[in-house]
Each structure stands twice: as structure tokens, then as C-alpha cells.
Design an enzyme around this catalytic site. Structure first.
Site, PDB file in Angstrom:
ATOM      1  N   GLY A   1       0.795  -1.230   0.000  1.00  0.00           N
ATOM      2  CA  GLY A   1       0.000   0.000   0.000  1.00  0.00           C
ATOM      3  C   GLY A   1       0.821   1.272   0.000  1.00  0.00           C
ATOM      4  O   GLY A   1       0.264   2.371   0.010  1.00  0.00           O
TER       5      GLY A   1
ATOM      6  N   ARG B   1      20.880   6.372  -5.817  1.00  0.00           N
ATOM      7  CA  ARG B   1      20.370   6.678  -7.173  1.00  0.00           C
ATOM      8  C   ARG B   1      21.488   6.795  -8.191  1.00  0.00           C
ATOM      9  O   ARG B   1      21.266   6.597  -9.387  1.00  0.00           O
ATOM     10  CB  ARG B   1      19.578   7.983  -7.129  1.00  0.00           C
ATOM     11  CG  ARG B   1      18.226   7.770  -6.552  1.00  0.00           C
ATOM     12  CD  ARG B   1      17.427   8.999  -6.364  1.00  0.00           C
ATOM     13  NE  ARG B   1      16.190   8.603  -5.720  1.00  0.00           N
ATOM     14  CZ  ARG B   1      15.587   9.274  -4.750  1.00  0.00           C
ATOM     15  NH1 ARG B   1      16.110  10.404  -4.321  1.00  0.00           N
ATOM     16  NH2 ARG B   1      14.480   8.825  -4.233  1.00  0.00           N
TER      17      ARG B   1
ATOM     18  N   GLU C   1      13.800   2.784  -6.998  1.00  0.00           N
ATOM     19  CA  GLU C   1      14.574   3.789  -6.242  1.00  0.00           C
ATOM     20  C   GLU C   1      14.037   5.198  -6.514  1.00  0.00           C
ATOM     21  O   GLU C   1      14.794   6.168  -6.615  1.00  0.00           O
ATOM     22  CB  GLU C   1      16.082   3.643  -6.495  1.00  0.00           C
ATOM     23  CG  GLU C   1      16.552   2.290  -5.977  1.00  0.00           C
ATOM     24  CD  GLU C   1      18.032   2.165  -5.701  1.00  0.00           C
ATOM     25  OE1 GLU C   1      18.718   3.196  -5.625  1.00  0.00           O
ATOM     26  OE2 GLU C   1      18.481   1.021  -5.536  1.00  0.00           O
TER      27      GLU C   1
END
Ligand SMILES: Cc1cc2nc3c(=O)[nH]c(=O)nc-3n(C[C@H](O)[C@H](O)[C@H](O)COP(=O)(O)OP(=O)(O)OC[C@H]3O[C@@H](n4cnc5c(N)ncnc54)[C@H](O)[C@@H]3O)c2cc1C
Length: 382
Positions: A131, A245, A365
Site C-alpha cells: 500500500g 540513485r 529507487e
């Protein structure tokens, strides 16, 4: 600010070594592993022996202790040969090894880092839930203190390296009423009682990497497995992603490079209207754009890595590099497939797998939309 893009001799040598390993040991089996959805434990072990899985862990814990740019060079080489191994490697290094090295107590580091640094133990990162994805702060997993333990309850979704992985950085609410300030970060080992892994996801791409749900069913871990302070979890997750990242940007650069290589080779060979299709200007323009965007993506990635190396806030630059490099790599794979014509739509051709593998780079990511929110927040200061 001066940014030096020239690689040191040491970086050149390391890159050459990893390039050779990727070409000889990884690339020849990539198509078969993808077809069989096979996680190559033996090959991952070889990568561990080469030092590719503990690159960001400090040398005193047995890791490589390398700077981000060196790490990006390695991820690019591995991902060019096999994007699945690229993500297996990048998750272990940058969202598991890195935050433990940075935020764990000395005692916890001594317990878990040597195994990871030696490449014998793969790592993972458990933030996403069924969720809650982009809105990580709305997670529902909880952790409560019980004597000398923490007890975790909840379900995490899409966890890379769930199955083969032995150490996970996991996030749960220790004070649900405190919202984003009520999240804490933990190190959970796969042998902890109450830790369970679901069935592997059947994915569009990256089929030789493992992704599955992780369940914490009253999962009991030592009190010392808390990372940082109680309530610092979201900060730790965001700091980790700001850094990691760079790895996804480098993965995208590796995939992009391979797409350009394949497209160039095919354009030279395929003859239509009496000449190789590379002689048609429309095809030349595609190749030129792919090459230009590749250099731009790599330059942004290396720039963000060099900012991080100077211990400055690289969050905005890493987001720019990740958003640009992943979108450019998607464009490149799209064009590479287009250049292959109908053959590109056949799994006989490597470009079809690349087209599937690259798709996720704008999603995990942090999606491209989330990267743009990060960039805009830095620009606007809000
Ligand atoms: C192969 C794979 C491996 C993964 N590995 C891991 C892992 O190891 N660990 C882990 O924790 N997670 C992992 N993930 C999960 C990944 O990080 C999430 O899928 C990603 O963060 C997006 O979350 P979501 O899928 O819930 O999408 P959602 O958050 O539901 O987003 C759906 C869409 O809405 C957009 N959107 C959402 N909010 C906004 C907003 N405020 N403004 C504009 N647009 C918005 C998104 O950009 C996206 O386009 C993995 C996913 C994949 C596919």
C-alpha cells in the site's frame, strides 16, 4: 566548483578488469539466464570474490572503501553485460552495505559487514509495501521493543535479493502516532525468527534477479540492530536513496551503452534498398542522438558522483542523473529496437531483452516523477 572527470590510473585499471570479467564471464550467459529466470548464485559468488559486492563498505570492515565514481564505473560495466546482475550488485552495495556502514553501531558493523564485504552475503532494502511506494512515510509495518529485542510485523513488497539475500535494511514504525518521525530503520538478517520470503515475482525484465515480498511475522531481532536513532528511519531511507540513485543512473548508462553498440552493429550489417541501413540518414540521426544522450547521461552521473565525493549534498544532482539517465536509456532501447525492425521484436535478438530490462529504471529507487519533485524542492527551497 571544479569537477575533474579524468579517471585516475587506478580507476582505469579497475574498470578494465571489470570490463574483461563482464565480457568473458557475464555476457555470454545473460540471454540463457533471462530465458530460464535463473538467479546465478555461482556467478554472484565470483562477483563477490572480485570485490564487487562490498565496494562501498569501509576497508577496515573488509570492503573496498571506494568513492562513488569508482562504484559507478563498476555498475556501468556489469549492467552493460547483464542488467539483472547490475541491480543485484547495486542493491547490495548502495542500499544495504552503504547505510549499515554509515549508520550502524560499531558492534553491529562488526557482526554484519565482514560477510557482506567478502561477497558471501547479499543485501537488500525493505521500504516498499503493497500500500505504500512513492509515499513511503505511509508504511504500515511496525516494530515494538520487547526486552533485548525489537519485534517487527508487516509486509514489504518488491524486495530485490529477497531469497538469496542474507541481510536487509528494513523500515518500520516504532511510533505510528508520530507520522514520518515515527519510522525507524533496522538491520534484519534472513535467519531471524519470523522472517519469511514470498514467491519470486514474475517480472517483465531483470528476470535473472530475484524480487519477492518479505514478511515480518513477529520477526525478532536484537535491540542492537537499530540503525541510527529511533525515529530517524525516514531520514536514513532518504539519505540512502540520495546516494544509491547514482547506482541506478550508472546501471542505465550501462544498458544505454549496450543498446547503442547493438544498434550500431545491426545498422552496419542490415541491407535495405541496396545499402546498409546505416547509410540512411534517418538511422544515422537515431545513432547520433543515442550517442549524444549517452555521453550526457554519463556526464551527469559522474558529476553527481563527484559532488558526493566532496561530501557535499548530492541529492539534487543524483536525482537529475537518475531521471535523465533512466529516461535516456529507455529512449535508446526503444530506438535500438526500432533500428532492428521486426527482428528487434524477437527474443532471438539481445535488444528485445534490453528493451524489457530497461523499463524499470524510471520506476525503482524513486520514479521519474519523484525525482522531479526532489529536483524542484531543491530549486524552490520548499
Ligand atoms: C524490479 C523492482 C525492484 C524493486 N526493488 C525494491 C527493493 O529492493 N526495495 C524496495 O523497498 N522497493 C523496491 N521496489 C519498489 C519500487 O521502489 C517502487 O515500485 C517505486 O518506488 C514506486 O512505488 P509504487 O510501485 O508503489 O508506485 P506508486 O507510488 O503507486 O506510483 C504510481 C504512479 O504514480 C506516480 N505518483 C505517485 N505519487 C505521485 C506524486 N505525488 N506526484 C506525481 N506522481 C506521483 C508515480 O510516479 C507512478 O508513476 C522495486 C520495484 C521493482 C519493479
Amino acid at each position: 566548483m571544479a569537477v575533474e572527470f579524468g579517471l585516475t590510473e587506478e580507476q582505469e585499471l579497475l574498470r578494465a578488469e571489470i570490463r574483461r570479467f563482464a565480457e568473458e564471464r557475464i555476457l555470454p550467459g545473460t540471454a540463457g539466464r533471462d530465458r530460464r529466470h535463473e538467479f546465478p548464485a555461482d556467478l554472484v559468488a565470483e562477483m563477490g570474490e572480485l570485490g564487487l559486492l562490498g565496494m562501498l563498505i569501509a576497508e577496515r570492515h573488509g570492503g573496498g572503501g571506494v568513492e562513488p565514481l569508482t562504484y559507478c564505473l563498476a555498475v556501468e560495466e556489469v549492467s552493460r553485460a547483464c542488467p539483472s546482475l547490475g541491480v543485484t550488485m547495486s542493491v547490495t552495495n548502495s542500499v544495504c552495505g552503504w547505510p549499515i556502514d554509515r549508520f550502524a553501531s560499531e558492534e553491529l558493523k562488526r557482526r554484519v559487514l565482514p560477510g557482506m564485504a567478502s561477497g558471501q552475503v547479499l543485501g537488500g532494502f525493505c521500504v516498499t509495501e503493497p500500500g505504500s511506494g512513492s509515499d513511503a512515510a505511509s508504511m504500515r509495518a511496525t516494530a515494538r521493543r520487547d526486552g533485548d529485542s525489537w519485534v517487527l510485523e508487516g509486509e514489504k513488497a518488491w524486495i530485490t535479493n529477497a531469497g538469496p539475500g542474507g541481510v536487509f535494511v528494513a523500515f518500520a514504525k516504532t511510533d505510528p502516532a508520530a507520522g514520518k518521525r515515527g519510522i525507524s530503520a533496522f538491520v534484519v538478517t534472513a535467519d531471524a525468527p519470523g522472517f519469511r520470503v514470498g514467491a519470486p515475482e514474475e517480472k517483465l525484465g531483470l528476470r535473472a534477479s530475484r524480487t519477492a515480498n518479505v514478511y515480518f511475522d513477529g520477526c525478532r531481532i536484537p535491540a542492537g540492530n537499530l540503525l541510527g536513532e529511533e525515529g530517524q528511519g525516514l531520514k536514513i531511507a532518504l539519505a540512502t536513496l540520495d546516494h544509491s540513485r547514482l547506482g541506478i543512473a550508472a546501471q542505465s548508462v550501462g544498458i544505454h551503452r549496450r543498446a547503442l553498440e547493438l544498434a550500431t552493429a545491426y545498422a552496419r550489417e542490415r541491407v535495405q534498398f541496396g545499402v546498409p541501413i546505416a547509410e540512411h540518414q534517418a538511422i544515422r540521426f537515431k545513432l547520433a542522438t543515442m550517442a549524444t544522450e549517452l555521453e550526457a547521461a554519463r556526464a551527469l552521473t559522474w558529476y553527481a558522483a563527484s559532488v558526493s565525493e566532496q561530501r557535499r549534498d548530492a541529492g539534487r544532482f543524483a536525482a537529475e542523473a537518475k531521471a535523465y539517465a533512466s529516461e535516456a536509456a529507455n529512449r535508446a532501447c526503444w530506438e535500438a529496437l526500432q533500428i532492428h525492425g521486426g527482428n528487434g521484436f524477437s527474443e532471438e535478438y539481445e535488444v528485445a531483452r534490453l528493451y524489457r530490462d530497461v523499463r524499470v529504471t524510471t520506476i525503482y529507487e524513486g520514479t521519474s516523477e519523484m525525482q522531479r519533485l526532489v529536483i524542484a524542492r531543491h530549486l524552490l527551497g520548499t
